[in-house]
Design a protein around this motif. Structure first.
Motif, PDB file in Angstrom:
ATOM      1  N   ARG A 108       5.653  -7.820  -5.319  1.00  0.00           N
ATOM      2  CA  ARG A 108       6.778  -8.694  -5.646  1.00  0.00           C
ATOM      3  C   ARG A 108       8.111  -8.033  -5.290  1.00  0.00           C
ATOM      4  NH1 ARG A 108       6.704 -10.908 -11.420  1.00  0.00           N
ATOM      5  NH2 ARG A 108       6.929  -8.714 -11.892  1.00  0.00           N
ATOM      6  N   ASN A 109       8.211  -6.737  -5.490  1.00  0.00           N
ATOM      7  CA  ASN A 109       9.495  -6.063  -5.325  1.00  0.00           C
ATOM      8  C   ASN A 109       9.581  -5.144  -4.110  1.00  0.00           C
ATOM      9  OD1 ASN A 109      10.441  -7.210  -7.756  1.00  0.00           O
ATOM     10  ND2 ASN A 109       9.319  -5.672  -8.907  1.00  0.00           N
ATOM     11  N   GLY A 110       8.459  -4.873  -3.479  1.00  0.00           N
ATOM     12  CA  GLY A 110       8.453  -3.926  -2.378  1.00  0.00           C
ATOM     13  C   GLY A 110       8.728  -4.563  -1.026  1.00  0.00           C
ATOM     14  N   GLU A 111       8.644  -3.733  -0.010  1.00  0.00           N
ATOM     15  CA  GLU A 111       8.883  -4.187   1.351  1.00  0.00           C
ATOM     16  C   GLU A 111       7.764  -5.093   1.855  1.00  0.00           C
ATOM     17  OE1 GLU A 111       9.507  -0.817   3.862  1.00  0.00           O
ATOM     18  OE2 GLU A 111      11.090  -0.028   2.591  1.00  0.00           O
ATOM     19  N   VAL A 134       1.588  -1.276  16.896  1.00  0.00           N
ATOM     20  CA  VAL A 134       1.336  -2.361  15.948  1.00  0.00           C
ATOM     21  C   VAL A 134       0.148  -1.991  15.054  1.00  0.00           C
ATOM     22  CG1 VAL A 134       0.526  -4.758  15.726  1.00  0.00           C
ATOM     23  CG2 VAL A 134       2.309  -4.188  17.397  1.00  0.00           C
ATOM     24  N   ASN A 135      -0.937  -1.543  15.677  1.00  0.00           N
ATOM     25  CA  ASN A 135      -2.130  -1.163  14.920  1.00  0.00           C
ATOM     26  C   ASN A 135      -1.836  -0.016  13.959  1.00  0.00           C
ATOM     27  OD1 ASN A 135      -3.469  -3.124  16.377  1.00  0.00           O
ATOM     28  ND2 ASN A 135      -4.490  -1.693  17.736  1.00  0.00           N
ATOM     29  N   ARG A 136      -1.072   0.964  14.401  1.00  0.00           N
ATOM     30  CA  ARG A 136      -0.716   2.100  13.552  1.00  0.00           C
ATOM     31  C   ARG A 136       0.099   1.654  12.344  1.00  0.00           C
ATOM     32  NH1 ARG A 136       3.154   4.937  11.940  1.00  0.00           N
ATOM     33  NH2 ARG A 136       4.724   3.937  13.237  1.00  0.00           N
ATOM     34  N   LYS A 137       1.103   0.803  12.590  1.00  0.00           N
ATOM     35  CA  LYS A 137       1.960   0.321  11.505  1.00  0.00           C
ATOM     36  C   LYS A 137       1.165  -0.500  10.487  1.00  0.00           C
ATOM     37  CE  LYS A 137       6.493   0.177  13.764  1.00  0.00           C
ATOM     38  NZ  LYS A 137       7.587  -0.718  14.230  1.00  0.00           N
ATOM     39  N   ILE A 138       0.300  -1.368  10.985  1.00  0.00           N
ATOM     40  CA  ILE A 138      -0.492  -2.195  10.074  1.00  0.00           C
ATOM     41  C   ILE A 138      -1.475  -1.332   9.296  1.00  0.00           C
ATOM     42  CG2 ILE A 138      -2.234  -4.017   9.931  1.00  0.00           C
ATOM     43  CD1 ILE A 138      -0.688  -5.444  12.209  1.00  0.00           C
ATOM     44  N   ARG A 139      -2.093  -0.379   9.974  1.00  0.00           N
ATOM     45  CA  ARG A 139      -3.025   0.542   9.307  1.00  0.00           C
ATOM     46  C   ARG A 139      -2.307   1.298   8.182  1.00  0.00           C
ATOM     47  NH1 ARG A 139      -5.013   2.223  13.682  1.00  0.00           N
ATOM     48  NH2 ARG A 139      -3.587   3.934  14.038  1.00  0.00           N
ATOM     49  N   GLN A 140      -1.074   1.697   8.432  1.00  0.00           N
ATOM     50  CA  GLN A 140      -0.290   2.427   7.430  1.00  0.00           C
ATOM     51  C   GLN A 140      -0.002   1.536   6.213  1.00  0.00           C
ATOM     52  OE1 GLN A 140       3.294   4.152   9.035  1.00  0.00           O
ATOM     53  NE2 GLN A 140       3.999   4.853   7.039  1.00  0.00           N
ATOM     54  N   VAL A 141       0.407   0.285   6.453  1.00  0.00           N
ATOM     55  CA  VAL A 141       0.678  -0.640   5.352  1.00  0.00           C
ATOM     56  C   VAL A 141      -0.611  -0.951   4.598  1.00  0.00           C
ATOM     57  CG1 VAL A 141       1.228  -3.075   4.886  1.00  0.00           C
ATOM     58  CG2 VAL A 141       2.801  -1.671   6.180  1.00  0.00           C
ATOM     59  N   TRP A 142      -1.689  -1.147   5.342  1.00  0.00           N
ATOM     60  CA  TRP A 142      -2.985  -1.408   4.698  1.00  0.00           C
ATOM     61  C   TRP A 142      -3.331  -0.252   3.766  1.00  0.00           C
ATOM     62  CZ3 TRP A 142      -6.602  -5.472   5.864  1.00  0.00           C
ATOM     63  CH2 TRP A 142      -7.827  -5.335   5.211  1.00  0.00           C
ATOM     64  N   SER A 143      -3.183   0.957   4.262  1.00  0.00           N
ATOM     65  CA  SER A 143      -3.508   2.143   3.479  1.00  0.00           C
ATOM     66  C   SER A 143      -2.646   2.223   2.220  1.00  0.00           C
ATOM     67  CB  SER A 143      -3.322   3.390   4.339  1.00  0.00           C
ATOM     68  OG  SER A 143      -3.596   4.540   3.592  1.00  0.00           O
ATOM     69  N   ALA A 177       4.980  -7.306   7.019  1.00  0.00           N
ATOM     70  CA  ALA A 177       4.940  -6.254   5.991  1.00  0.00           C
ATOM     71  C   ALA A 177       5.018  -4.870   6.617  1.00  0.00           C
ATOM     72  CB  ALA A 177       3.666  -6.385   5.159  1.00  0.00           C
ATOM     73  N   ALA A 178       4.488  -4.726   7.824  1.00  0.00           N
ATOM     74  CA  ALA A 178       4.464  -3.424   8.502  1.00  0.00           C
ATOM     75  C   ALA A 178       5.733  -3.161   9.302  1.00  0.00           C
ATOM     76  CB  ALA A 178       3.240  -3.353   9.419  1.00  0.00           C
ATOM     77  N   GLY A 179       6.614  -4.130   9.381  1.00  0.00           N
ATOM     78  CA  GLY A 179       7.844  -3.938  10.142  1.00  0.00           C
ATOM     79  C   GLY A 179       7.605  -3.877  11.645  1.00  0.00           C
ATOM     80  N   VAL A 180       6.639  -4.619  12.118  1.00  0.00           N
ATOM     81  CA  VAL A 180       6.317  -4.638  13.550  1.00  0.00           C
ATOM     82  C   VAL A 180       7.454  -5.309  14.306  1.00  0.00           C
ATOM     83  CG1 VAL A 180       4.747  -5.644  15.262  1.00  0.00           C
ATOM     84  CG2 VAL A 180       3.828  -4.569  13.191  1.00  0.00           C
TER      85      VAL A 180
END
Length: 180
Positions: free
Chosen positions: A33-36, A78-87, A66-69
């Motif tokens: 709710r409050n995060g990026e 793109v994959n790295r950023k999404i993987r980071q957000v997923w993690s 959410a990943a700021g792509v």
């Protein structure tokens, strides 16, 4: 009159249950709710019943946001950023919907509801963790698919194919992870 009483009684049981959240669930709810990563709120619905947004599946659009792509990002970036957000938000990527019987289970498991094969191919491409053990059932997505195969569901071939695909891409059973 009996119907009204029945509805009131049912609501009196349902509302307290809905309001009670596990502290970990509450932390995730606040984080989203409050995060990026606000775009990940309600991600389960987009995985189970994806829409197209700008010629892209809605859950992909939400993860990218959410990943700021950026449009200029390479596929690898793109994959790295999404993987980071997923993690970072992995514990929050759960489903609590009537369509999915495992309340609070991973979206990796929930995608089976609609036979969303594209979702599985996408998360494999992103390189996300396929070995999270869900606190709600103590199982990984591979355990889940094995259990579904053992039930002999109508879509058994879907389960067999994705069990093998996930295993080929590093998915493990909880027993394999816990014995290390």
């Amino acid at each position: 009159m009996k119907k009204i009483i029945l509805v009131v009684v049912l609501l009196s049981f349902a509302l307290p249950l809905q309001a009670q959240r596990h502290p970990k669930e509450e932390a995730c709810f606040e984080k989203l709710r409050n995060g990026e990563a606000k775009g990940l709120r309600g991600i389960c619905e987009h995985v189970i019943t994806p829409d197209f947004v700008n010629d892209e599946l809605s859950y992909i659009t939400r993860f990218k946001k959410a990943a700021g792509v950026l449009p200029e990002d390479s596929e690898e970036e793109v994959n790295r950023k999404i993987r980071q957000v997923w993690s970072e938000y992995e514990d929050c990527l759960t489903c609590d919907t009537i369509a999915f019987s495992l309340r609070g289970g991973s979206i990796l498991k929930a995608a089976h509801v609609s036979g969303n094969a594209t979702f599985y191919r996408t998360v494999i491409k992103w390189g996300v963790n396929l070995n999270r053990i869900d606190p709600v059932d103590g199982k990984t997505v591979l355990d889940f698919f094995r259990d579904e195969l053992n039930k002999n569901p109508p879509g058994i071939e879907f389960y067999r194919v994705y069990y093998n695909v996930l295993k080929e891409h590093g998915a493990k059973h909880a027993s394999e992870i816990l014995t290390k």
